[in-house]
Design an enzyme around this catalytic site. Structure first.
Site, PDB file in Angstrom:
ATOM      1  N   ASP A 148      -2.454   1.393  -6.787  1.00  0.00           N
ATOM      2  CA  ASP A 148      -1.043   1.248  -6.422  1.00  0.00           C
ATOM      3  C   ASP A 148      -0.206   0.707  -7.577  1.00  0.00           C
ATOM      4  O   ASP A 148       0.853   1.265  -7.903  1.00  0.00           O
ATOM      5  CB  ASP A 148      -0.903   0.316  -5.208  1.00  0.00           C
ATOM      6  CG  ASP A 148      -1.583   0.874  -3.982  1.00  0.00           C
ATOM      7  OD1 ASP A 148      -0.918   1.556  -3.182  1.00  0.00           O
ATOM      8  OD2 ASP A 148      -2.803   0.632  -3.822  1.00  0.00           O
TER       9      ASP A 148
ATOM     10  N   ASP B 252       0.853  -1.192   0.000  1.00  0.00           N
ATOM     11  CA  ASP B 252       0.000   0.000   0.000  1.00  0.00           C
ATOM     12  C   ASP B 252       0.887   1.240   0.000  1.00  0.00           C
ATOM     13  O   ASP B 252       1.421   1.630   1.037  1.00  0.00           O
ATOM     14  CB  ASP B 252      -0.930   0.006   1.214  1.00  0.00           C
ATOM     15  CG  ASP B 252      -1.983   1.101   1.122  1.00  0.00           C
ATOM     16  OD1 ASP B 252      -3.023   0.860   0.493  1.00  0.00           O
ATOM     17  OD2 ASP B 252      -1.747   2.191   1.664  1.00  0.00           O
TER      18      ASP B 252
ATOM     19  N   ASP C  82      -2.049   0.622   6.954  1.00  0.00           N
ATOM     20  CA  ASP C  82      -3.023   0.145   5.973  1.00  0.00           C
ATOM     21  C   ASP C  82      -2.702  -1.286   5.560  1.00  0.00           C
ATOM     22  O   ASP C  82      -3.610  -2.117   5.400  1.00  0.00           O
ATOM     23  CB  ASP C  82      -3.044   1.058   4.749  1.00  0.00           C
ATOM     24  CG  ASP C  82      -3.756   2.382   5.012  1.00  0.00           C
ATOM     25  OD1 ASP C  82      -4.374   2.523   6.083  1.00  0.00           O
ATOM     26  OD2 ASP C  82      -3.690   3.270   4.143  1.00  0.00           O
TER      27      ASP C  82
ATOM     28  N   GLU D 222       2.023   5.190  -0.156  1.00  0.00           N
ATOM     29  CA  GLU D 222       1.574   6.557   0.080  1.00  0.00           C
ATOM     30  C   GLU D 222       2.375   7.451  -0.853  1.00  0.00           C
ATOM     31  O   GLU D 222       3.541   7.149  -1.159  1.00  0.00           O
ATOM     32  CB  GLU D 222       1.771   6.985   1.535  1.00  0.00           C
ATOM     33  CG  GLU D 222       0.987   6.150   2.536  1.00  0.00           C
ATOM     34  CD  GLU D 222      -0.516   6.148   2.296  1.00  0.00           C
ATOM     35  OE1 GLU D 222      -1.042   7.171   1.801  1.00  0.00           O
ATOM     36  OE2 GLU D 222      -1.170   5.134   2.610  1.00  0.00           O
TER      37      GLU D 222
ATOM     38  N   HIS E 143      -4.336   5.743   6.044  1.00  0.00           N
ATOM     39  CA  HIS E 143      -3.483   6.490   5.117  1.00  0.00           C
ATOM     40  C   HIS E 143      -2.019   6.558   5.570  1.00  0.00           C
ATOM     41  O   HIS E 143      -1.253   7.328   4.999  1.00  0.00           O
ATOM     42  CB  HIS E 143      -4.020   7.900   4.850  1.00  0.00           C
ATOM     43  CG  HIS E 143      -5.383   7.890   4.226  1.00  0.00           C
ATOM     44  ND1 HIS E 143      -5.643   7.268   3.017  1.00  0.00           N
ATOM     45  CD2 HIS E 143      -6.562   8.419   4.646  1.00  0.00           C
ATOM     46  CE1 HIS E 143      -6.923   7.416   2.726  1.00  0.00           C
ATOM     47  NE2 HIS E 143      -7.501   8.091   3.694  1.00  0.00           N
TER      48      HIS E 143
END
Length: 271
Positions: free
Chosen positions: A113, A11, A177, A13, A172
């Site tokens: 992603d 995941d 996550d 960011e 987030h």
């Protein structure tokens, strides 16, 4: 149970702002949680922040959303080094990172992603290829929708709630996550929802590829935008003003799978 030896929850960011993300958008956290494919036990975790190059200063919105600070990214490696560290971590657990039929798979919450963010980051960082493991993945939303057909647009938080699970950590923040997505995976498998590949990277999402074409002793340079044989043959037909119907690299014919493995400057012979 899962049909893979291991599952790797991923995941990203990325740089962001309240209205529109910076252009180009860049990954700022690369985390993963490694699950045993049979027991779904957590075997290990990986996390690194990533230093953005094109927009090195994080917005206040981005820090408030992710909790990632300017100091975090300032001290972090740039994307190429972060990606290599992640691949090395995968290999350290016996997970191969080359080849077509890999025995393990990434799990994401959505397709963004690996369908959108990673190809864009690779192109921005000057890569000419996509690592084999990142070309197909399991979007956990797909087995969730099989289990609960009424909730078509559920995000991570709503999936946790529907499955009777608590959201742990900070939403987030990539590593948190990943941990929560891993919980969703376990809950869905317990409800007899198999973890199977749900998406593959489209040919149009690979980074642009500079190639050298050769036909009957003449050469031409092109940049291939789509890793598909018809696109290559169309570009060759235009470059040599004559229809091209076949392509070769090395000693053998070239197909879509072979195109995905080519690197910048490769020589391709066409007929």
């Amino acid at each position: 149970m899962a049909s893979f030896s291991h599952l790797v929850v991923l995941d990203f960011e990325a740089t962001c702002d309240e209205r529109e993300p910076p252009d180009p958008q860049e990954i700022i956290e690369l985390p993963s949680v490694l699950l045993d494919g049979a027991t779904l036990e957590v075997l290990d975790e990986f996390e690194t922040f990533v230093r953005p190059v094109h927009h090195p200063t994080l917005t206040s919105f981005c820090t408030a959303l992710t909790s990632i600070t300017q100091a975090d990214v300032d001290a972090a490696p740039p994307f190429p080094a972060a990606l290599e560290a992640h691949l090395a971590w995968l290999r350290s657990h016996g997970l191969p990172t080359e080849g077509d039929a890999l025995p393990w798979a990434f799990v994401t919450c959505g397709d963004w992603d690996l369908r959108t963010m990673l190809p864009a980051q690779l192109a921005t960082a000057g890569f000419d290829h996509v690592p084999a493991p990142h070309r197909r993945w399991i979007n956990v939303k797909v087995p969730f929708r099989r289990w609960d057909g009424k909730m078509r647009r559920a995000g991570m938080a709503r999936m946790l709630e529907a499955l009777g699970l608590e959201l742990e950590g900070r939403h987030h923040r990539g590593i948190d996550d990943c941990r929560n997505i891993a919980k969703i995976v376990r809950a869905l498998v317990a409800r007899h929802q198999p973890m199977e590949i749900t998406a593959e990277l489209p040919a149009s999402r690979y980074p642009p590829l500079p190639l050298v074409l050769e036909r009957e002793g003449e050469r031409a340079e092109i940049v291939l935008g789509k890793r598909a044989l018809p696109s290559l043959l169309g570009a060759a037909s235009g470059a040599f003003r004559a229809q091209a119907t076949r392509a070769f690299h090395g000693d053998g014919p070239l197909d879509d799978a072979g195109l995905r493995e080519l690197r910048s400057g490769a020589l391709v012979r066409v007929e």
